[in-house]
Design a protein around this motif. Structure first.
Motif, PDB file in Angstrom:
ATOM      1  N   UNK A 256       0.850  -1.192   0.000  1.00  0.00           N
ATOM      2  CA  UNK A 256       0.000   0.000   0.000  1.00  0.00           C
ATOM      3  C   UNK A 256       0.879   1.233   0.000  1.00  0.00           C
ATOM      4  N   UNK A 257       0.315   2.349  -0.452  1.00  0.00           N
ATOM      5  CA  UNK A 257       0.972   3.646  -0.321  1.00  0.00           C
ATOM      6  C   UNK A 257       0.206   4.440   0.723  1.00  0.00           C
ATOM      7  N   UNK A 258       0.907   4.837   1.769  1.00  0.00           N
ATOM      8  CA  UNK A 258       0.298   5.527   2.907  1.00  0.00           C
ATOM      9  C   UNK A 258       0.884   6.933   2.970  1.00  0.00           C
ATOM     10  N   UNK A 259       0.016   7.923   2.994  1.00  0.00           N
ATOM     11  CA  UNK A 259       0.486   9.306   3.095  1.00  0.00           C
ATOM     12  C   UNK A 259       0.587   9.690   4.568  1.00  0.00           C
ATOM     13  N   UNK A 260       1.771  10.163   4.947  1.00  0.00           N
ATOM     14  CA  UNK A 260       2.020  10.640   6.301  1.00  0.00           C
ATOM     15  C   UNK A 260       2.624  12.031   6.181  1.00  0.00           C
ATOM     16  N   UNK A 261       1.851  13.055   6.496  1.00  0.00           N
ATOM     17  CA  UNK A 261       2.311  14.419   6.285  1.00  0.00           C
ATOM     18  C   UNK A 261       2.548  14.645   4.806  1.00  0.00           C
ATOM     19  N   UNK A 262       3.741  15.125   4.467  1.00  0.00           N
ATOM     20  CA  UNK A 262       4.084  15.362   3.067  1.00  0.00           C
ATOM     21  C   UNK A 262       4.735  14.158   2.408  1.00  0.00           C
ATOM     22  N   UNK A 263       4.919  13.076   3.156  1.00  0.00           N
ATOM     23  CA  UNK A 263       5.587  11.896   2.628  1.00  0.00           C
ATOM     24  C   UNK A 263       4.587  10.860   2.126  1.00  0.00           C
ATOM     25  N   UNK A 264       4.939  10.234   1.011  1.00  0.00           N
ATOM     26  CA  UNK A 264       4.182   9.083   0.511  1.00  0.00           C
ATOM     27  C   UNK A 264       5.044   7.845   0.770  1.00  0.00           C
ATOM     28  N   UNK A 265       4.562   6.995   1.654  1.00  0.00           N
ATOM     29  CA  UNK A 265       5.316   5.820   2.064  1.00  0.00           C
ATOM     30  C   UNK A 265       4.776   4.589   1.358  1.00  0.00           C
ATOM     31  N   UNK A 266       5.638   3.919   0.626  1.00  0.00           N
ATOM     32  CA  UNK A 266       5.259   2.640   0.034  1.00  0.00           C
ATOM     33  C   UNK A 266       5.569   1.553   1.058  1.00  0.00           C
ATOM     34  N   UNK A 267       4.539   0.814   1.454  1.00  0.00           N
ATOM     35  CA  UNK A 267       4.673  -0.183   2.510  1.00  0.00           C
ATOM     36  C   UNK A 267       4.370  -1.564   1.933  1.00  0.00           C
ATOM     37  N   UNK A 268       5.138  -2.560   2.355  1.00  0.00           N
ATOM     38  CA  UNK A 268       4.896  -3.934   1.940  1.00  0.00           C
ATOM     39  C   UNK A 268       5.026  -4.843   3.157  1.00  0.00           C
ATOM     40  N   UNK A 269       4.156  -5.850   3.242  1.00  0.00           N
ATOM     41  CA  UNK A 269       4.184  -6.753   4.386  1.00  0.00           C
ATOM     42  C   UNK A 269       3.749  -8.152   4.019  1.00  0.00           C
ATOM     43  N   UNK A 270       4.070  -9.094   4.888  1.00  0.00           N
ATOM     44  CA  UNK A 270       3.634 -10.478   4.718  1.00  0.00           C
ATOM     45  C   UNK A 270       3.067 -11.001   6.033  1.00  0.00           C
ATOM     46  N   UNK A 271       2.257 -12.042   5.920  1.00  0.00           N
ATOM     47  CA  UNK A 271       1.781 -12.748   7.099  1.00  0.00           C
ATOM     48  C   UNK A 271       2.947 -13.518   7.716  1.00  0.00           C
ATOM     49  N   UNK A 272       2.709 -14.160   8.841  1.00  0.00           N
ATOM     50  CA  UNK A 272       3.797 -14.662   9.676  1.00  0.00           C
ATOM     51  C   UNK A 272       4.550 -15.841   9.045  1.00  0.00           C
ATOM     52  N   UNK A 273       5.841 -15.658   8.715  1.00  0.00           N
ATOM     53  CA  UNK A 273       6.626 -16.777   8.184  1.00  0.00           C
ATOM     54  C   UNK A 273       6.828 -17.903   9.188  1.00  0.00           C
ATOM     55  N   UNK A 274       6.682 -17.610  10.471  1.00  0.00           N
ATOM     56  CA  UNK A 274       6.927 -18.636  11.490  1.00  0.00           C
ATOM     57  C   UNK A 274       5.930 -19.785  11.383  1.00  0.00           C
ATOM     58  N   UNK A 275       4.753 -19.500  10.830  1.00  0.00           N
ATOM     59  CA  UNK A 275       3.750 -20.558  10.642  1.00  0.00           C
ATOM     60  C   UNK A 275       3.469 -20.765   9.157  1.00  0.00           C
ATOM     61  N   UNK A 276       4.386 -20.297   8.326  1.00  0.00           N
ATOM     62  CA  UNK A 276       4.351 -20.544   6.882  1.00  0.00           C
ATOM     63  C   UNK A 276       3.087 -20.019   6.197  1.00  0.00           C
ATOM     64  N   UNK A 277       2.628 -18.851   6.614  1.00  0.00           N
ATOM     65  CA  UNK A 277       1.494 -18.222   5.941  1.00  0.00           C
ATOM     66  C   UNK A 277       1.943 -16.966   5.189  1.00  0.00           C
TER      67      UNK A 277
END
Length: 309
Positions: free
Chosen positions: A167-188
């Motif tokens: 996702x791209x999240x706007x925080x103040x004047x910054x546009x932050x490109x964020x990427x995430x995954x579910x928990x690798x510890x349980x292989x999801x």
């Protein structure tokens, strides 16, 4: 007789010392909530500072009022962004306490990924299994209020869900490109899906100033993909509890994943494909109710301030 008496005194001193150590680990160290502060010169020139509050591993159970007060008090830091890396729940009845704990942060931009303890409640384990690299995951039904937690974080508080997505999240004047995954510890974890979503953002003409990657358990396969393929410029993770049971000086014995133990807590860096990226691994704010102790590793939240290069 004198030798027997001396032996008895020594044994009593040993027992007393052991009891004192356990009392400290259970009653003091695991409740010695700490705020860590870091500053990283990473943002584009001319950018205003970005204050990121990293919250991880609440493992919240009813009655943990000191933890709740500590987290609520962090709102006075006035963070620009909250990064939450999972394991919010530590009990089937923990959700109301989490809701009360996070209420002061309403209206602050936030992103989140989940950990295994947002799906599965704690169980009693042999602690020595944590030293085994080949231990197997036990299949069991999800028994925590995942739906309620998602409703709280993503519907009520308006946090951005980064479960295997971008996702791209706007925080103040910054546009932050964020990427995430579910928990690798349980292989999801599904990094391919997250990277595909990131590519869709690019094709749609999305623009950004800075890229951040989130994962609960910092397994090397995910850190490598984020650095080499997602182009992240900072990484945030939790899960390790900083080792939880550490030697004096905070030296971790385990990381509970394949991350080197010297990187199990705090700020370090990760290198992949010729790129070197800051990695912050939170030591977290809780423990399992079946392992309620910490040694030389107090629970923590972190304020990571990004400033202009």
């Amino acid at each position: 007789m004198r030798g027997i008496r001396t032996l008895g005194i020594g044994a009593a001193a040993l027992v007393a010392g052991g009891l004192g150590f356990v009392t400290w680990a259970v009653g003091i160290e695991r409740r010695r909530f700490t705020l860590r502060r870091y500053e990283l010169p990473l943002l584009p020139a001319g950018s205003a500072p970005l204050r990121i509050l990293h919250l991880a591993d609440f493992h919240y159970a009813p009655g943990q009022r000191k933890k709740q007060r500590f987290v609520r008090g962090l709102a006075k830091l006035q963070p620009d962004l909250i990064v939450a890396t999972g394991d919010n729940l530590g009990h089937r009845d923990g959700l109301p306490g989490v809701a009360e704990m996070l209420e002061p942060f309403r209206g602050i931009p936030a992103v989140s990924v989940f950990g295994s303890n947002d799906y599965y409640g704690p169980v009693l384990k042999n602690p020595f299994t944590y030293f085994r690299r080949d231990r197997k995951q036990v299949e069991r039904p999800r028994d925590l209020d995942e739906a309620g937690l998602r409703a709280l974080l993503f519907d009520d508080l308006g946090w951005v869900d980064l479960t295997n997505t971008a996702a791209i999240v706007r925080v103040g004047d910054l546009r932050l490109r964020m990427i995430g995954v579910d928990d690798p510890h349980i292989n999801v974890d599904r990094p391919d899906a997250a990277l595909a979503d990131q590519e869709r953002l690019t094709r749609r003409g999305g623009e950004w100033d800075f890229t951040i990657g989130l994962v609960h358990a910092p397994y090397q396969r995910i850190l490598d993909r984020f650095v080499a393929d997602a182009g992240v410029e900072a990484l945030f993770a939790g899960h390790t509890h900083g080792g939880q049971v550490c030697l004096p000086g905070g030296r971790a014995l385990i990381s509970n994943c394949d991350l080197p133990t010297e990187q199990a807590g705090g700020l370090s860096s990760w290198t992949a494909d010729g790129r070197n990226v800051p990695l912050h691994v939170s030591r977290g704010l809780g423990t399992s109710i079946y392992a309620p102790f910490r040694t030389f590793c107090p629970p923590e939240a972190s304020l990571v301030t990004l400033v202009a290069k």
